[in-house]
Scaffold this active site. Structure first.
Site, PDB file in Angstrom:
ATOM      1  N   THR A   1       0.813  -1.218   0.000  1.00  0.00           N
ATOM      2  CA  THR A   1       0.000   0.000   0.000  1.00  0.00           C
ATOM      3  C   THR A   1       0.848   1.271   0.000  1.00  0.00           C
ATOM      4  OG1 THR A   1      -0.170  -0.056   2.422  1.00  0.00           O
ATOM      5  CG2 THR A   1      -1.959  -1.094   1.169  1.00  0.00           C
TER       6      THR A   1
ATOM      7  N   HIS B   1       9.806  -1.203   2.251  1.00  0.00           N
ATOM      8  CA  HIS B   1       9.900  -1.327   3.715  1.00  0.00           C
ATOM      9  C   HIS B   1       9.841  -2.791   4.090  1.00  0.00           C
ATOM     10  CE1 HIS B   1       5.753  -0.615   2.399  1.00  0.00           C
ATOM     11  NE2 HIS B   1       5.377  -1.477   3.323  1.00  0.00           N
TER      12      HIS B   1
HETATM   13  P1  AMP Z   1       2.405  -2.458   2.961  1.00  0.00           P
HETATM   14  O1  AMP Z   1       0.938  -2.847   2.930  1.00  0.00           O
HETATM   15  O2  AMP Z   1       3.330  -3.635   2.919  1.00  0.00           O
HETATM   16  O3  AMP Z   1       2.716  -1.413   1.915  1.00  0.00           O
HETATM   17  O4  AMP Z   1       2.621  -1.814   4.398  1.00  0.00           O
HETATM   18  C1  AMP Z   1       2.355  -0.481   4.678  1.00  0.00           C
HETATM   19  C2  AMP Z   1       2.315  -0.375   6.175  1.00  0.00           C
HETATM   20  O5  AMP Z   1       2.429   0.991   6.534  1.00  0.00           O
HETATM   21  C3  AMP Z   1       1.017  -0.891   6.818  1.00  0.00           C
HETATM   22  O6  AMP Z   1       1.311  -1.950   7.723  1.00  0.00           O
HETATM   23  C4  AMP Z   1       0.457   0.341   7.520  1.00  0.00           C
HETATM   24  O7  AMP Z   1      -0.167   0.020   8.743  1.00  0.00           O
HETATM   25  C5  AMP Z   1       1.693   1.187   7.698  1.00  0.00           C
HETATM   26  N1  AMP Z   1       1.458   2.610   7.821  1.00  0.00           N
HETATM   27  C6  AMP Z   1       0.684   3.387   7.013  1.00  0.00           C
HETATM   28  N2  AMP Z   1       0.722   4.669   7.428  1.00  0.00           N
HETATM   29  C7  AMP Z   1       1.564   4.700   8.511  1.00  0.00           C
HETATM   30  C8  AMP Z   1       2.007   5.733   9.394  1.00  0.00           C
HETATM   31  N3  AMP Z   1       1.603   7.002   9.244  1.00  0.00           N
HETATM   32  N4  AMP Z   1       2.843   5.397  10.405  1.00  0.00           N
HETATM   33  C9  AMP Z   1       3.238   4.131  10.572  1.00  0.00           C
HETATM   34  N5  AMP Z   1       2.859   3.107   9.764  1.00  0.00           N
HETATM   35  C10 AMP Z   1       2.030   3.393   8.763  1.00  0.00           C
END
Ligand code: AMP
Ligand code: ZN
Length: 114
Positions: free
Chosen positions: A95, A100
């Site tokens: 997302t 990461h």
């Molecule tokens: P992915 O789905 O692998 O791209 O992971 C994106 C991650 O970012 C998800 O686990 C979200 O919960 C996390 N995330 C999104 N916005 C934030 C934020 N502002 N601070 C910390 N984590 C976030």
């Protein structure tokens, strides 16, 4: 990347809950944790996805794993075990398009993931 959430964290424009930082890498707690410890480990350099990792980024990507190892020790579950995963693209549920590692620990994790 001015409109990238994780670049804003790397530059300090948005302040996450930081657990580890060095010149190349930042790690902070996930806002929606899926385990007692759920940390995101990012390169400060913008790379959109695994598909965008070039050969000159390989040392940097290795540093993400070095950070995972250090944080697992810091959080106290290095010996019990933990999971490190990077989602790539739509089918994997990526997302945020700035690479990461998810570091998950502090509970028994099931396999395979959903
Ligand atoms: P992915 O789905 O692998 O791209 O992971 C994106 C991650 O970012 C998800 O686990 C979200 O919960 C996390 N995330 C999104 N916005 C934030 C934020 N502002 N601070 C910390 N984590 C976030
Ligand atoms: Zn970015």
């Amino acid at each position: 990347m001015t409109d990238c959430l994780f670049c804003k964290m790397a530059s300090g424009e948005i302040k996450p809950n930081i657990v580890f930082e060095n010149d190349d890498v930042l790690a902070f707690r996930d806002i929606n944790p899926q385990a007692p410890t759920h940390v995101l480990i990012i390169p400060k350099k913008h790379i959109a996805s695994i598909n965008d990792i070039h050969s000159d980024d390989e040392t940097l990507v290795g540093k993400l794993y070095a950070a995972a190892k250090a944080i697992a020790k810091q959080e106290g579950f290095a010996g019990d075990g933990y999971r490190v995963v990077m989602n790539c693209g739509e089918d994997a549920g990526q997302t945020v398009f700035h690479i990461h590692l998810h570091l998950l620990g502090g509970r028994k994790l099931t396999w395979p993931p959903g």
